[in-house]
Design an enzyme around this catalytic site. Sequence first.
Site, PDB file in Angstrom:
ATOM      1  CG  HIS A  58      -1.973  -0.986   1.241  1.00  0.00           C
ATOM      2  ND1 HIS A  58      -3.100  -0.842   2.010  1.00  0.00           N
ATOM      3  CD2 HIS A  58      -2.119  -2.160   0.578  1.00  0.00           C
ATOM      4  CE1 HIS A  58      -3.899  -1.881   1.820  1.00  0.00           C
ATOM      5  NE2 HIS A  58      -3.318  -2.700   0.960  1.00  0.00           N
ATOM      6  CD  GLU A  60      -2.050   4.195   3.231  1.00  0.00           C
ATOM      7  OE1 GLU A  60      -3.221   4.431   3.548  1.00  0.00           O
ATOM      8  OE2 GLU A  60      -1.748   3.381   2.337  1.00  0.00           O
ATOM      9  CB  CYS A  88      -6.648  -0.320   5.041  1.00  0.00           C
ATOM     10  SG  CYS A  88      -4.947  -0.944   5.073  1.00  0.00           S
ATOM     11  CB  CYS A  91      -2.121   1.677   6.177  1.00  0.00           C
ATOM     12  SG  CYS A  91      -1.696   0.854   4.623  1.00  0.00           S
TER      13      CYS A  91
END
Length: 157
Positions: A58, A60, A88, A91
Amino acid sequence: MRTEQDRIDQRWMQEALLEAEKAQALSEVPIGAVIVKDDTVIGRGHNLRETDQQAIAHAEMEAIQAACRALGSWRLEGCTLYVTLEPCPMCAGGIIQSRIARVVYGAADPKGGSCGTVLNILDEPQFNHKVPVKSGVLEPECAQLLKNFFRFLRKKD
């Protein structure tokens, strides 16, 4: 009335949007992130799940890894994470573990947002690190990038 902090947040969210555009160029979901310390970007990331075939790639997490390398530490104290979509649960956990001081996001995620929309992991009272969150920074631009991407995918099928 916009404050100086609002202007700063918009400036860095523009950088996160540039990262999201990099993801889109790779046919990835266009999510981008930057980590800023002392008015300098120390970590950048964009979604790479399809490219790397990694569930944890992801934006992040990519930005957190880059920032840790830049500082030579897993502690990102005094840093702000700017991300185009609300983080999410995974993260949000990475944000807590890395001790990021503040999170600023653009578009809310009604299906998995873990910084206030579905739940707020960053303010969970049992964790030892709490992270203030600012939402909605350049939200129309962040949301439109995602909407356009998914509209394009639906037309392809």
